[in-house]
Design an enzyme around this catalytic site. Structure first.
Site, short mmCIF file in Angstrom:
data_model
loop_
_atom_site.label_atom_id
_atom_site.label_comp_id
_atom_site.label_asym_id
_atom_site.label_seq_id
_atom_site.Cartn_x
_atom_site.Cartn_y
_atom_site.Cartn_z
N LYS A 59 10.06 44.51 22.15
CA LYS A 59 9.34 43.23 22.09
C LYS A 59 8.36 43.23 20.91
O LYS A 59 8.22 42.23 20.22
CB LYS A 59 8.60 42.95 23.41
CG LYS A 59 9.57 42.61 24.55
CD LYS A 59 8.90 42.55 25.92
CE LYS A 59 9.98 42.41 27.00
NZ LYS A 59 9.42 42.34 28.38
N GLN A 103 4.52 43.75 31.80
CA GLN A 103 5.84 44.37 31.94
C GLN A 103 6.03 44.84 33.39
O GLN A 103 5.16 45.51 33.95
CB GLN A 103 5.97 45.54 30.96
CG GLN A 103 7.36 46.15 30.90
CD GLN A 103 8.44 45.18 30.41
OE1 GLN A 103 8.19 44.34 29.57
NE2 GLN A 103 9.63 45.29 30.96
N ASP A 126 6.64 34.77 30.40
CA ASP A 126 7.77 35.28 31.19
C ASP A 126 8.35 34.19 32.10
O ASP A 126 9.44 34.34 32.64
CB ASP A 126 7.32 36.47 32.06
CG ASP A 126 7.71 37.81 31.47
OD1 ASP A 126 8.74 37.86 30.75
OD2 ASP A 126 7.00 38.80 31.73
#
Ligand code: GUN
Length: 291
Positions: A59, A103, A126
């Protein structure tokens, strides 16, 4: 001749991701040339899950390639829910942060739902916040979960018509299976979701004109399970003991039966990351609306 034919069966997520990233990079450059700020993604990682380290590294590389700034918070395993919530609160208010991701998975004593809910819905790149999932289900999407959003864009790039398609999803996770079901439904597909309690999995997979597999089990779906000319989307990323990376579908078998199939690696993974950066750019514009 064999290889040439195979190439035409592949849904090349890496290639489309490269295109999307290059267009994102142009957009960011244009913004900066107009005196606006580049988007900035805050990435929070807790503990030492090896796979998470790899995903986060990817990322960060993607941010750098597209001119999106990033800040990494690499927190120790023993971080408490309270500490994590305090950091998120701070980032929610910080006007130089466009988007926040935590995460997953988190250490087991941290309440993941509480953490996801704490992220400002407008910085939730997200797309896991109940607000964003609620909007998706009501067909007014804002920030959309990255993997399903990336898959939809991949299918559309290959002009695959989803209207009336019999689609089967294997795996009902919050991150992939459930939002994927809603994305496909929103595109006019007829959706079946299979999960650990499904009794006739192979029968249902056999009906699938479009199959999405996200179970995290190496080569779980066999070629013989597939309907002839099915479109196969493999979300799995599994490392075998010999170090090789395979999906949740037995690729060498499936490629013989499928009309289209995503390779692993180089299929869904890169599309997820492109979608994350698209979301970050959208989050930046949402931020500017409120300033
Ligand atoms: N873990 C597995 N997939 C994801 C994802 O899309 N986002 C985050 N934050 N964690 C994940």
């Amino acid at each position: 001749v064999e290889k040439w034919f195979m190439k035409h069966k592949l849904l090349d997520g890496k290639a489309l991701s490269n295109e999307l990233m290059s267009s994102l990079s142009d957009t960011v450059k244009l913004r900066v040339s107009l005196g606006k700020s580049a988007p900035c993604l805050a990435i929070i990682m807790v503990g030492n899950v090896e796979a998470s380290r790899v995903y986060v590294k990817n990322k960060i590389v993607a941010c750098k390639n597209s001119g999106v700034h990033n800040v990494l918070y690499d927190l120790p395993e023993q971080t408490s829910t309270k500490e994590l919530l305090n950091l998120i609160k701070e980032l929610n208010f910080n006007e130089s942060i466009s988007g926040i991701i935590v995460q997953l998975p988190l250490p087991k004593w941290i309440d993941t739902d509480l953490v996801i809910k704490a992220i400002s819905a407008y910085k939730d790149v997200d797309g896991f916040h109940p607000y964003n999932l609620g909007r998706l289900i009501q067909r007014i999407p804002l920030l959309r979960p990255c993997t399903p959003y990336g898959i939809i864009q991949l299918l559309k790039a290959y002009k695959i018509n989803l209207k009336g398609k019999n689609s089967v999803i294997v795996g009902a996770s919050n991150i992939v299976g459930r939002p994927m079901a809603i994305e496909l439904l929103n595109n006019g597909s007829t959706v079946t979701v299979c999960h650990r309690f499904t009794q006739n999995l192979k029968e249902l997979v056999k009906q699938a004109e479009l199959l999405v597999v996200a179970v995290g089990k190496p080569q779980f779906v066999k070629g013989s399970w597939l309907k002839k000319d099915a479109i196969v989307i493999d979300v799995g990323i599994n490392r075998l003991e010999n170090g090789s990376i395979v999906g949740d579908v037995d690729f060498s078998e499936a490629v013989e039966i499928a009309q289209y199939i995503t390779p692993v690696p180089g299929g869904v993974g890169p599309m997820t990351i492109a979608a994350l950066l698209q979301n970050t750019l959208l989050a930046q514009s949402l931020l500017e609306e409120t300033l």
